[in-house]
Design an enzyme around this catalytic site. Structure first.
Site, PDB file in Angstrom:
ATOM      1  N   ASP A  53     -18.810  22.596 -13.186  1.00  0.00           N
ATOM      2  CA  ASP A  53     -19.269  22.251 -14.463  1.00  0.00           C
ATOM      3  C   ASP A  53     -20.650  22.887 -14.623  1.00  0.00           C
ATOM      4  O   ASP A  53     -20.964  23.057 -15.742  1.00  0.00           O
ATOM      5  CB  ASP A  53     -19.162  20.731 -15.021  1.00  0.00           C
ATOM      6  CG  ASP A  53     -19.842  19.823 -13.939  1.00  0.00           C
ATOM      7  OD1 ASP A  53     -20.428  20.459 -12.996  1.00  0.00           O
ATOM      8  OD2 ASP A  53     -19.687  18.566 -13.912  1.00  0.00           O
ATOM      9  N   HIS A  54     -21.364  22.977 -13.578  1.00  0.00           N
ATOM     10  CA  HIS A  54     -22.691  23.335 -13.599  1.00  0.00           C
ATOM     11  C   HIS A  54     -22.903  24.959 -13.577  1.00  0.00           C
ATOM     12  O   HIS A  54     -23.614  25.437 -14.478  1.00  0.00           O
ATOM     13  CB  HIS A  54     -23.554  22.932 -12.262  1.00  0.00           C
ATOM     14  CG  HIS A  54     -24.044  21.533 -12.701  1.00  0.00           C
ATOM     15  ND1 HIS A  54     -22.989  20.409 -12.602  1.00  0.00           N
ATOM     16  CD2 HIS A  54     -25.245  20.913 -12.585  1.00  0.00           C
ATOM     17  CE1 HIS A  54     -23.636  19.272 -12.818  1.00  0.00           C
ATOM     18  NE2 HIS A  54     -24.716  19.619 -12.962  1.00  0.00           N
ATOM     19  N   ASP A  93     -24.597  13.576  -7.882  1.00  0.00           N
ATOM     20  CA  ASP A  93     -24.915  13.924  -9.113  1.00  0.00           C
ATOM     21  C   ASP A  93     -25.741  12.577  -9.967  1.00  0.00           C
ATOM     22  O   ASP A  93     -25.093  11.683  -9.797  1.00  0.00           O
ATOM     23  CB  ASP A  93     -24.238  14.563 -10.077  1.00  0.00           C
ATOM     24  CG  ASP A  93     -24.838  14.965 -11.439  1.00  0.00           C
ATOM     25  OD1 ASP A  93     -25.150  16.254 -11.389  1.00  0.00           O
ATOM     26  OD2 ASP A  93     -25.342  14.380 -12.261  1.00  0.00           O
ATOM     27  N   ARG A  95     -32.695  15.006 -19.890  1.00  0.00           N
ATOM     28  CA  ARG A  95     -33.960  15.121 -19.337  1.00  0.00           C
ATOM     29  C   ARG A  95     -34.577  16.356 -19.994  1.00  0.00           C
ATOM     30  O   ARG A  95     -34.105  17.363 -20.456  1.00  0.00           O
ATOM     31  CB  ARG A  95     -33.802  15.703 -17.839  1.00  0.00           C
ATOM     32  CG  ARG A  95     -33.380  14.651 -17.130  1.00  0.00           C
ATOM     33  CD  ARG A  95     -33.206  15.173 -15.580  1.00  0.00           C
ATOM     34  NE  ARG A  95     -32.888  13.814 -14.973  1.00  0.00           N
ATOM     35  CZ  ARG A  95     -31.972  13.663 -13.989  1.00  0.00           C
ATOM     36  NH1 ARG A  95     -31.353  14.649 -13.401  1.00  0.00           N
ATOM     37  NH2 ARG A  95     -31.588  12.469 -13.238  1.00  0.00           N
ATOM     38  N   SER A 124     -32.857  14.286 -10.244  1.00  0.00           N
ATOM     39  CA  SER A 124     -31.817  14.764  -9.929  1.00  0.00           C
ATOM     40  C   SER A 124     -31.462  14.139  -8.497  1.00  0.00           C
ATOM     41  O   SER A 124     -32.362  14.058  -7.860  1.00  0.00           O
ATOM     42  CB  SER A 124     -31.542  16.303  -9.845  1.00  0.00           C
ATOM     43  OG  SER A 124     -31.972  16.912  -8.785  1.00  0.00           O
ATOM     44  N   ARG A 143     -30.303  16.460  -6.397  1.00  0.00           N
ATOM     45  CA  ARG A 143     -29.733  17.471  -5.439  1.00  0.00           C
ATOM     46  C   ARG A 143     -30.884  17.386  -4.329  1.00  0.00           C
ATOM     47  O   ARG A 143     -32.078  17.373  -3.998  1.00  0.00           O
ATOM     48  CB  ARG A 143     -30.359  18.831  -6.272  1.00  0.00           C
ATOM     49  CG  ARG A 143     -32.143  19.036  -6.396  1.00  0.00           C
ATOM     50  CD  ARG A 143     -32.343  20.167  -7.454  1.00  0.00           C
ATOM     51  NE  ARG A 143     -31.853  19.735  -8.951  1.00  0.00           N
ATOM     52  CZ  ARG A 143     -32.291  20.043 -10.074  1.00  0.00           C
ATOM     53  NH1 ARG A 143     -33.606  21.060 -10.094  1.00  0.00           N
ATOM     54  NH2 ARG A 143     -32.050  19.833 -11.253  1.00  0.00           N
TER      55      ARG A 143
HETATM   56  C1  MIC Z   1     -29.268  17.545 -13.237  1.00  0.00           C
HETATM   57  O1  MIC Z   1     -28.966  16.870 -14.274  1.00  0.00           O
HETATM   58  O2  MIC Z   1     -30.348  17.615 -12.824  1.00  0.00           O
HETATM   59  C2  MIC Z   1     -28.261  17.843 -12.381  1.00  0.00           C
HETATM   60  C3  MIC Z   1     -28.268  19.491 -12.242  1.00  0.00           C
HETATM   61  O3  MIC Z   1     -26.973  17.611 -12.559  1.00  0.00           O
HETATM   62  C4  MIC Z   1     -28.588  17.333 -10.950  1.00  0.00           C
HETATM   63  C5  MIC Z   1     -27.746  17.695  -9.751  1.00  0.00           C
HETATM   64  C6  MIC Z   1     -27.978  19.122  -9.299  1.00  0.00           C
HETATM   65  O4  MIC Z   1     -29.352  19.378  -9.131  1.00  0.00           O
HETATM   66  O5  MIC Z   1     -27.201  19.958  -8.901  1.00  0.00           O
HETATM   67  C7  MIC Z   1     -28.464  15.760 -11.008  1.00  0.00           C
HETATM   68  O6  MIC Z   1     -28.526  15.095 -11.929  1.00  0.00           O
HETATM   69  O7  MIC Z   1     -28.298  15.009  -9.976  1.00  0.00           O
HETATM   70 FE1  SF4 Z   2     -24.849  18.467 -16.141  1.00  0.00          FE
HETATM   71 FE2  SF4 Z   2     -26.950  17.238 -15.215  1.00  0.00          FE
HETATM   72 FE3  SF4 Z   2     -27.019  17.876 -17.515  1.00  0.00          FE
HETATM   73 FE4  SF4 Z   2     -25.392  15.832 -16.893  1.00  0.00          FE
HETATM   74  S1  SF4 Z   2     -27.569  16.237 -16.650  1.00  0.00           S
HETATM   75  S2  SF4 Z   2     -24.820  17.679 -18.202  1.00  0.00           S
HETATM   76  S3  SF4 Z   2     -24.599  16.600 -14.839  1.00  0.00           S
HETATM   77  S4  SF4 Z   2     -26.900  19.214 -15.675  1.00  0.00           S
END
Ligand code: MIC
Ligand code: SF4
Length: 646
Positions: free
Chosen positions: A64-65, A119, A379, A533, A535
């Site tokens: 999905d990313h 995530d 965010r 996140s 990550r």
């Molecule tokens: C995000 O919203 O920052 C992400 C991208 O979903 C991350 C995960 C990632 O960095 O792959 C998260 O929320 O953990």
């Molecule tokens: Fe995707 Fe993270 Fe954004 Fe949710 S917050 S839509 S999991 S990138």
């Protein structure tokens, strides 16, 4: 003994430790989820553990990313993930099927079970009464192998909801209000448990908007009871059999209680550049807007987008505004298409994307220079949108749609009658884009494109830790600062040598070069270091560059765990004033670290050779974490067979 709901679920899954506030406990994990940006690493780690098949009740791998395919990298990763899933007993949600948290809520979340996801927004499933926690990919790999998930026993905050939301005020405003009160670090070490008569007026997806964004408080997770509305939602998804009623015992104790009077809430917005920078929408009214983005795992449910479609119906988007809509799942998009709502959205001039994270993680749709973007996301960290000087406001779908029509931030209450959307009796459930594991796993070959590089490992911890202060930063540094995402960098998630070039690149473009030339060293931070996140690349890539320890005033939960998992010491100042004395470039030395950890010492002495002074730091590691750190990270440690039962 009476128990609150969070404790009940934890107690039912406890495998080690005592449920005493702050003490380390291990819990059994029923379900796991991964997404493609964290999943490749997680599965490389799972492979390295040599376990033939996942040992959870259910594991799902979502794509999905990284859905923008500007080169071979993302498509190669998708093929890798699909083959790994087939071989190891994992369900594979294909690209186009939707955002992991939305699809999981629709198709897999089960009240009372535990879910660990790579995530940070995994707590979305808390809207269904699941205990759902975000973690680094390595912790998820261990859970897939049947190992426990370790966490410090959180405190439980009871959020009592009174009354009912007024028209044009939505569940997004509830979580923005909580962020206003508690801040982005106020939830660290806490689980939020919702109760009160206000819960009964919130549908499961509305509850999920709240638990989703509990991540922005730094909370371990957030959970709602499982009640008749939960049953109705599951029934409409054709899953009534998964329903169990769940609530706190009457008179259960909580560590703290806050009350929110839903009737008194008004539309809110989180202003640039932090989810806790809250203002009333009416105070911002009139601010010109360049972009409106509706979607993300926070606000892309059927209810959300139906409301948006009703608001947009008969209007054309303001000439200054680019409106982009990304539905949360194929289910949502299909339902909008079949009931005509999609036509209303298209007629307004919206740019409709496939169901994926998209603009939320900077995968396209970066705003114009200095542009104002209203987003229904979770965010708004500086630069996350892909445009360094864009100004992102986080709002409800109602406020977003009103802004798209008017071209300026608008209090949606000015729009007149509030569109009432009822929950469908039946959702259009179709799991044809979820591929079950192979029936002949031996016959499955793992597809590995050239972008997938082997996992780097750290050496066991050395006796003395020395090096330069490579960077000194302030409070609330996010993982987006440490390891930025976006369309350019995300495709390198399975290639640590390549992605490490971008560590701290938005803060200091020379960081990676300096770290390499200095043979690694230290990073110094303020409060809530590593918020945001899950990550693990924000630990793994600095580890690759030789970062040995981070000295900070305090850490965010998931990032601290990731640092430990990859053998980087997370150290906090005993006296925060010592932070002020350290400068970038100082030579630091911590002598006898190994010995101190082995001897159970809780503090370490850091000598700042350049400033000719010493100060104390504490590591706060549990006995298990000391073992992990001495081994040079969790993968070395689990290879010893200590953590995962074979
Ligand atoms: C995000 O919203 O920052 C992400 C991208 O979903 C991350 C995960 C990632 O960095 O792959 C998260 O929320 O953990
Ligand atoms: Fe995707 Fe993270 Fe954004 Fe949710 S917050 S839509 S999991 S990138």
């Amino acid at each position: 003994m009476t128990m609150n709901l969070a404790k009940k679920i934890l107690a039912a899954h406890l495998v080690s430790g005592d449920m005493v506030k702050g003490a380390e406990i291990g819990i059994r994990i029923d379900q796991t989820l991964t997404q493609d940006a964290t999943g490749t690493m997680s599965y490389l780690q799972f492979e390295a553990m040599g376990i033939p098949r996942v040992r959870t009740k259910l594991s799902v791998s979502y794509v999905d990313h990284n859905t923008l395919q500007t080169g071979f990298e993302n498509a190669d990763d998708h093929a890798f993930l699909q083959s790994i899933a087939a071989k190891y007993g994992i369900y594979f949600s294909r690209p186009g099927n939707g955002i992991c948290h939305q699809v999981h809520l629709e198709r897999f979340a089960v009240p009372g079970q535990t879910l660990l996801g790579s995530d940070s927004h995994t707590p979305t499933a808390g809207g269904m009464g699941m205990l759902a926690i975000g973690a680094g990919g390595l912790d998820v790999a261990v859970a897939m192998g049947g190992g426990p998930f370790y966490l410090n026993m959180p405190s439980v905050l009871n959020v009592r909801l009174r009354g009912r939301l007024k028209p044009w005020v939505s569940s997004k405003d509830i979580i923005l209000e909580i962020l206003r009160r508690l801040s982005v670090k106020g939830g660290v070490g806490w689980i939020l448990e919702f109760s009160g008569e206000g819960v009964q007026s919130l549908t499961v997806p509305e509850r999920a908007t709240i638990t989703n964004m509990g991540a922005e408080l730094g909370a371990t997770t957030s959970v709602f009871p499982s009640d008749e509305l939960t049953r109705e939602f599951l029934k409409a998804q054709g899953r009534e059999g998964d329903w169990v009623p769940l609530a706190a015992d009457p008179g259960a104790d909580y560590d703290e209680v806050i009350e929110i009077d839903l009737d008194s809430l008004e539309p809110l917005a989180a202003m640039p550049h932090s989810p806790d920078n809250i203002a009333l929408v009416k105070e911002l009214a009139g601010t010109p807007i360049d972009q409106v983005a509706i979607g993300s795992c926070t606000n892309s449910s059927y209810i959300d987008l139906m409301r948006v479609a009703r608001i947009l119906k008969g209007h054309v988007v303001h000439p200054r505004v680019s409106l982009v809509v990304s539905p949360g799942s194929k289910q949502v998009l299909t339902m909008l298409a079949s009931n005509g709502a999609l036509a209303d959205i298209l007629a307004s001039g919206a740019r409709v994307l496939e169901p994926s994270c998209g603009p939320c993680i900077g995968m396209g749709q970066a705003p114009r220079s200095g542009g104002v973007s209203l987003r229904t996301f979770n965010r708004n960290f500086e630069g996350r949108s892909g445009t360094p000087n864009a100004k992102v406001y986080l709002v409800s779908p109602e406020v977003a749609a009103a802004g798209a029509i008017r071209g300026v931030i608008t209090d949606p209450r000015e729009l007149g009658d509030y569109p009432v959307i009822s929950m469908p009796e039946t959702f259009m459930a179709d799991d044809s884009m979820i591929i079950p594991p192979a029936s002949d796993p031996e016959g499955v070959e793992i597809v590995r494109g050239p972008n997938i590089k082997p996992l780097p490992l750290r050496e066991p911890l050395s006796e003395d830790v020395t090096g330069k202060v490579l960077l000194r930063v302030g409070d609330n540094i996010t993982t987006d600062h440490i390891m930025p995402a976006g369309a350019k960098i995300l495709p390198l998630r399975s290639n640590i040598p390549a992605i490490s070039e971008y560590v701290f690149s938005r803060v200091d473009p020379d960081f990676a070069k300096r770290a390499r030339e200095s043979g690694g060293g230290f990073v110094v931070g303020g409060h809530n270091y590593g918020q945001g996140s899950s990550r693990e690349h924000a630990a793994l890539a600095p580890m690759y560059l030789g970062v040995k320890a981070v000295l900070a005033k305090s850490f965010a939960r998931i990032h601290r765990a990731n640092l430990i998992n990859f053998g980087i010491l997370p150290l906090t100042f005993l006296d925060e004033a010592d932070y002020d004395w350290i400068s970038q470039g100082d030579q630091l030395e911590i002598q006898g670290v190994r010995r101190a950890l082995e001897n159970g010492e809780e503090t370490l002495t850091v000598t700042d050779i350049t400033a000719s002074r010493s100060f104390l730091v504490k590591h706060g590691l549990t006995e298990r974490q000391v073992g992990v750190m001495l081994a040079g990270g969790l993968l070395n440690y689990t290879r010893g067979g200590i953590n995962v039962p074979v």
